[in-house]
Design a protein around this motif. Structure first.
Motif, PDB file in Angstrom:
ATOM      1  N   SER A   1       3.129   4.210   7.515  1.00  0.00           N
ATOM      2  CA  SER A   1       1.900   3.208   6.595  1.00  0.00           C
ATOM      3  C   SER A   1       0.446   3.223   7.323  1.00  0.00           C
ATOM      4  N   ILE A   2       0.709   4.070   8.835  1.00  0.00           N
ATOM      5  CA  ILE A   2      -0.565   4.633   9.494  1.00  0.00           C
ATOM      6  C   ILE A   2      -1.462   5.613   8.760  1.00  0.00           C
ATOM      7  N   PHE A   3      -0.485   6.466   8.527  1.00  0.00           N
ATOM      8  CA  PHE A   3      -1.211   7.800   7.711  1.00  0.00           C
ATOM      9  C   PHE A   3      -1.074   7.122   6.175  1.00  0.00           C
ATOM     10  N   TYR A   4      -0.905   6.601   5.008  1.00  0.00           N
ATOM     11  CA  TYR A   4      -1.227   6.303   4.300  1.00  0.00           C
ATOM     12  C   TYR A   4      -1.955   5.264   4.131  1.00  0.00           C
ATOM     13  N   ALA A   5      -3.032   4.258   5.173  1.00  0.00           N
ATOM     14  CA  ALA A   5      -3.599   3.281   5.315  1.00  0.00           C
ATOM     15  C   ALA A   5      -4.305   4.347   5.917  1.00  0.00           C
ATOM     16  N   GLY A   6      -4.653   5.063   6.904  1.00  0.00           N
ATOM     17  CA  GLY A   6      -6.057   6.102   7.164  1.00  0.00           C
ATOM     18  C   GLY A   6      -6.234   6.609   6.285  1.00  0.00           C
ATOM     19  N   ALA A   7      -5.453   7.358   5.065  1.00  0.00           N
ATOM     20  CA  ALA A   7      -5.968   8.348   3.693  1.00  0.00           C
ATOM     21  C   ALA A   7      -6.486   7.394   2.674  1.00  0.00           C
ATOM     22  N   VAL A   8      -5.961   5.772   2.511  1.00  0.00           N
ATOM     23  CA  VAL A   8      -7.150   5.603   1.711  1.00  0.00           C
ATOM     24  C   VAL A   8      -8.601   5.170   2.192  1.00  0.00           C
ATOM     25  N   LEU A   9      -8.724   4.516   3.585  1.00  0.00           N
ATOM     26  CA  LEU A   9      -9.433   4.317   4.351  1.00  0.00           C
ATOM     27  C   LEU A   9     -10.759   5.299   4.509  1.00  0.00           C
ATOM     28  N   ILE A  10      -9.889   6.720   5.004  1.00  0.00           N
ATOM     29  CA  ILE A  10     -11.044   7.336   5.256  1.00  0.00           C
ATOM     30  C   ILE A  10     -11.299   8.369   4.703  1.00  0.00           C
ATOM     31  N   PRO A  11     -12.032   8.862   4.037  1.00  0.00           N
ATOM     32  CA  PRO A  11     -12.628   9.923   3.365  1.00  0.00           C
ATOM     33  C   PRO A  11     -12.606  11.143   3.953  1.00  0.00           C
ATOM     34  N   MET A  12     -11.911  12.329   4.202  1.00  0.00           N
ATOM     35  CA  MET A  12     -11.425  13.331   4.309  1.00  0.00           C
ATOM     36  C   MET A  12     -11.965  14.560   4.088  1.00  0.00           C
TER      37      MET A  12
ATOM     38  N   VAL B   1      -3.686  10.861  -2.240  1.00  0.00           N
ATOM     39  CA  VAL B   1      -3.719   9.330  -1.969  1.00  0.00           C
ATOM     40  C   VAL B   1      -4.720   8.333  -1.925  1.00  0.00           C
ATOM     41  N   ARG B   2      -5.869   9.142  -1.501  1.00  0.00           N
ATOM     42  CA  ARG B   2      -7.440   8.144  -2.236  1.00  0.00           C
ATOM     43  C   ARG B   2      -7.192   8.364  -3.145  1.00  0.00           C
ATOM     44  N   LYS B   3      -7.401   8.880  -4.118  1.00  0.00           N
ATOM     45  CA  LYS B   3      -7.191   8.561  -5.302  1.00  0.00           C
ATOM     46  C   LYS B   3      -6.602   7.444  -6.141  1.00  0.00           C
ATOM     47  N   ALA B   4      -5.480   8.042  -5.540  1.00  0.00           N
ATOM     48  CA  ALA B   4      -4.153   6.902  -6.074  1.00  0.00           C
ATOM     49  C   ALA B   4      -3.923   5.752  -5.915  1.00  0.00           C
ATOM     50  N   ALA B   5      -5.153   5.374  -4.425  1.00  0.00           N
ATOM     51  CA  ALA B   5      -5.009   3.796  -3.677  1.00  0.00           C
ATOM     52  C   ALA B   5      -6.507   2.986  -4.935  1.00  0.00           C
ATOM     53  N   THR B   6      -6.162   1.396  -5.074  1.00  0.00           N
ATOM     54  CA  THR B   6      -6.483   0.621  -5.806  1.00  0.00           C
ATOM     55  C   THR B   6      -7.802  -0.138  -4.852  1.00  0.00           C
ATOM     56  N   PRO B   7      -8.613  -0.948  -5.356  1.00  0.00           N
ATOM     57  CA  PRO B   7      -9.539  -1.291  -4.549  1.00  0.00           C
ATOM     58  C   PRO B   7      -8.968  -2.700  -3.400  1.00  0.00           C
TER      59      PRO B   7
ATOM     60  N   VAL C   1       0.901  -1.162  -0.183  1.00  0.00           N
ATOM     61  CA  VAL C   1       0.206   0.328  -0.310  1.00  0.00           C
ATOM     62  C   VAL C   1       0.870   1.090  -0.217  1.00  0.00           C
ATOM     63  N   THR C   2       2.265   1.232   0.868  1.00  0.00           N
ATOM     64  CA  THR C   2       2.717   2.260   0.958  1.00  0.00           C
ATOM     65  C   THR C   2       3.147   3.113   0.166  1.00  0.00           C
ATOM     66  N   ARG C   3       4.949   1.742  -0.236  1.00  0.00           N
ATOM     67  CA  ARG C   3       5.662   1.832  -1.372  1.00  0.00           C
ATOM     68  C   ARG C   3       5.083   2.489  -2.597  1.00  0.00           C
ATOM     69  N   PRO C   4       3.575   1.376  -2.811  1.00  0.00           N
ATOM     70  CA  PRO C   4       3.157   1.626  -4.545  1.00  0.00           C
ATOM     71  C   PRO C   4       2.822   3.030  -4.914  1.00  0.00           C
ATOM     72  N   ILE C   5       1.489   3.339  -3.708  1.00  0.00           N
ATOM     73  CA  ILE C   5       0.796   4.748  -3.719  1.00  0.00           C
ATOM     74  C   ILE C   5       2.328   5.698  -3.396  1.00  0.00           C
ATOM     75  N   GLN C   6       2.966   5.638  -2.666  1.00  0.00           N
ATOM     76  CA  GLN C   6       4.795   6.996  -2.435  1.00  0.00           C
ATOM     77  C   GLN C   6       5.749   6.538  -4.307  1.00  0.00           C
ATOM     78  N   ARG C   7       5.209   5.812  -4.871  1.00  0.00           N
ATOM     79  CA  ARG C   7       5.818   5.931  -6.229  1.00  0.00           C
ATOM     80  C   ARG C   7       5.621   6.657  -6.770  1.00  0.00           C
TER      81      ARG C   7
ATOM     82  N   SER D   1      -5.815  -2.662   3.623  1.00  0.00           N
ATOM     83  CA  SER D   1      -5.768  -1.200   4.784  1.00  0.00           C
ATOM     84  C   SER D   1      -6.797  -1.962   5.952  1.00  0.00           C
ATOM     85  N   LEU D   2      -7.585  -1.675   5.049  1.00  0.00           N
ATOM     86  CA  LEU D   2      -9.176  -2.061   6.065  1.00  0.00           C
ATOM     87  C   LEU D   2      -8.281  -3.112   6.908  1.00  0.00           C
TER      88      LEU D   2
END
Length: 128
Positions: free
Chosen positions: A56-67, A85-91, A30-36, A97-98
């Motif tokens: 990883s905590i912040f990236y997983a939180g950004a993927v899960l929680i719509p702010m 970060v949320r837009k760059a994440a895949t399902p 999750v973290t490394r591919p989104i960062q790249r 992350s969940l």
């Protein structure tokens, strides 16, 4: 506490094991591919202010929680970063992350539940 049954301890240990296994998986997939992905477009602002063990905590939180619903002028830059970060994440990254968040939160809840219930006088898992 000596009144906790063995099945409760096994339940806590299983969620601890799940969270321990999920953390490096979230860091790698999750973290490394989104960062790249975000660094290619110079939009990786999150890793500039979060130190590596906690990224990883912040990236997983950004993927899960719509702010976006909490967006206002004072925190605009933070919400925009989370939205990138949320837009760059895949399902799959959302599900990973969940998994990590659910196992970690459940483990913490199960650890603090018996002392709290014992303090309130509501402990119902007595061994005898």
């Amino acid at each position: 506490m000596k009144d906790i049954p063995i099945w409760y301890d096994l339940l806590v240990i299983s969620f601890l094991l799940s969270a321990t296994i999920a953390y490096p998986i979230v860091a790698l997939f999750v973290t490394r591919p989104i960062q790249r992905k975000l660094r290619r477009t110079n939009q990786d602002y999150l890793s500039q202010w979060v130190i590596p063990p906690f990224q990883s905590i912040f990236y997983a939180g950004a993927v899960l929680i719509p702010m976006t619903r909490w967006r206002h002028e004072n925190n605009k830059h933070m919400i925009d970063t989370d939205e990138l970060v949320r837009k760059a994440a895949t399902p799959l990254q959302w599900w990973l992350s969940l998994w990590w968040f659910a196992s970690t939160c459940t483990m913490v809840l199960l650890i603090f539940l018996p002392p709290l219930l014992k303090f309130l006088g509501l402990w119902f898992l007595d061994g005898g």
